[in-house]
Design a protein around this motif. Structure first.
Motif, PDB file in Angstrom:
ATOM      1  N   GLN A   1       0.818  -1.207   0.000  1.00  0.00           N
ATOM      2  CA  GLN A   1       0.000   0.000   0.000  1.00  0.00           C
ATOM      3  C   GLN A   1       0.856   1.263   0.000  1.00  0.00           C
TER       4      GLN A   1
ATOM      5  N   LEU B   1       2.425   2.328  -3.294  1.00  0.00           N
ATOM      6  CA  LEU B   1       1.557   2.936  -4.293  1.00  0.00           C
ATOM      7  C   LEU B   1       1.370   4.434  -4.067  1.00  0.00           C
TER       8      LEU B   1
ATOM      9  N   ALA C   1      -6.908  -2.476  -4.574  1.00  0.00           N
ATOM     10  CA  ALA C   1      -5.609  -1.800  -4.623  1.00  0.00           C
ATOM     11  C   ALA C   1      -5.227  -1.449  -6.057  1.00  0.00           C
ATOM     12  N   ALA C   2      -5.491  -2.376  -6.993  1.00  0.00           N
ATOM     13  CA  ALA C   2      -5.175  -2.107  -8.399  1.00  0.00           C
ATOM     14  C   ALA C   2      -6.030  -0.969  -8.942  1.00  0.00           C
ATOM     15  N   ALA C   3      -7.339  -0.974  -8.599  1.00  0.00           N
ATOM     16  CA  ALA C   3      -8.223   0.102  -9.047  1.00  0.00           C
ATOM     17  C   ALA C   3      -7.805   1.428  -8.432  1.00  0.00           C
TER      18      ALA C   3
ATOM     19  N   ALA D   1      -4.739   2.363  -7.622  1.00  0.00           N
ATOM     20  CA  ALA D   1      -3.552   2.849  -8.318  1.00  0.00           C
ATOM     21  C   ALA D   1      -3.925   3.446  -9.678  1.00  0.00           C
ATOM     22  N   THR D   2      -4.848   2.770 -10.390  1.00  0.00           N
ATOM     23  CA  THR D   2      -5.284   3.278 -11.686  1.00  0.00           C
ATOM     24  C   THR D   2      -5.990   4.618 -11.551  1.00  0.00           C
TER      25      THR D   2
ATOM     26  N   GLY E   1      -8.164   0.183  -0.416  1.00  0.00           N
ATOM     27  CA  GLY E   1      -8.238   1.057  -1.582  1.00  0.00           C
ATOM     28  C   GLY E   1      -8.143   2.525  -1.233  1.00  0.00           C
TER      29      GLY E   1
ATOM     30  N   ARG F   1      -6.937  -7.205  -3.513  1.00  0.00           N
ATOM     31  CA  ARG F   1      -5.971  -6.806  -4.529  1.00  0.00           C
ATOM     32  C   ARG F   1      -6.631  -6.027  -5.661  1.00  0.00           C
ATOM     33  N   GLN F   2      -7.886  -6.372  -5.983  1.00  0.00           N
ATOM     34  CA  GLN F   2      -8.593  -5.639  -7.036  1.00  0.00           C
ATOM     35  C   GLN F   2      -8.804  -4.179  -6.632  1.00  0.00           C
TER      36      GLN F   2
END
Length: 223
Positions: A97, A100, A155-157, A159-160, A127, A152-153
């Motif tokens: 985290q 990011l 966290a990825a969203a 970052a995007t 998130g 994880r989804q």
């Protein structure tokens, strides 16, 4: 004096019981192996101050006690191993985290302080994010956001969305409400499927405002 020593459960699992009993100056001792989940964890010894002849009926209680002690030790070791594993997972989640996010920029006349506590329960990754950056007009932009979910989804969203918002605010150069509308269009066009709440603020320090000792803050929130 004569020493009568009997061994229950075999000498192989007794470990150093014989030496311990000798140091304690006992006259007789019985030892049994402690095996938990197929793994030898030690030995259990019972010693007597007087000479003692072991009877077959005395072997079973000693072996049962050794087995119970072995199970208890095995459970303690399993709990300890699980605790260490969870600590490692939490550490990895927190490191992910924090990787990011970026450090706040140094700005003239303003000091930015950040306190961030990652959602690192077990192996979960949150998130939530914060951001601060300077735009081409030398204005300061502040962001606090939260993408729904703790995996994880999310966290990825996060970052995007964070990168999209950064690029949009830097390129558009509009007030916060217009930036968030542009971010919504970009997410829709790029098929970024995520639900989030965002607070976006700009801090303006023009020469006229600086002469008056004032700072203008504009903000907008969405989600």
């Amino acid at each position: 004096p004569r020493t009568d020593t009997g061994v229950a459960g075999g000498v192989g699992g007794a470990g150093g019981a014989g030496g311990c009993c000798a140091q304690a100056r006992t006259e007789a001792a019985g030892a049994g192996p402690m095996c938990g989940r197929g793994v030898w964890v030690g030995g259990l010894a019972v010693a007597f101050r007087e000479p003692h002849n072991w009877r077959p009926a005395e072997r079973q209680p000693l072996e049962a006690l050794a087995a119970l002690a072995a199970q208890a030790i095995a459970r303690v070791r399993a709990v300890d191993a699980e605790r260490i594993s969870l600590q490692a997972a939490r550490g990895m989640s927190e490191a992910l985290q924090r990787s990011l996010l970026t450090e706040p920029p140094a700005t003239e006349g303003l000091e930015i302080a950040v306190r961030y506590r990652p959602a690192a329960q077990e192996a979960q990754v949150g998130g939530d994010w914060h951001d601060a950056f300077v735009t081409p007009d030398c204005g300061l932009t502040l962001v606090i956001g939260d993408v729904a979910g703790h995996d994880r989804q999310a966290a990825a969203a996060m970052a995007t969305m964070r990168n999209l918002l950064r690029a949009t605010a830097y390129a558009v150069g509009e007030p916060p409400a217009a930036v968030l509308m542009a971010l919504e269009r970009a997410m829709h066009g790029l098929e970024v499927e995520a639900l989030a709440t965002v607070l976006l603020a700009t801090v303006e320090q023009t020469e006229a405002l600086t002469e008056q000792g004032l700072v203008r803050v504009r903000w907008s929130n969405a989600g």
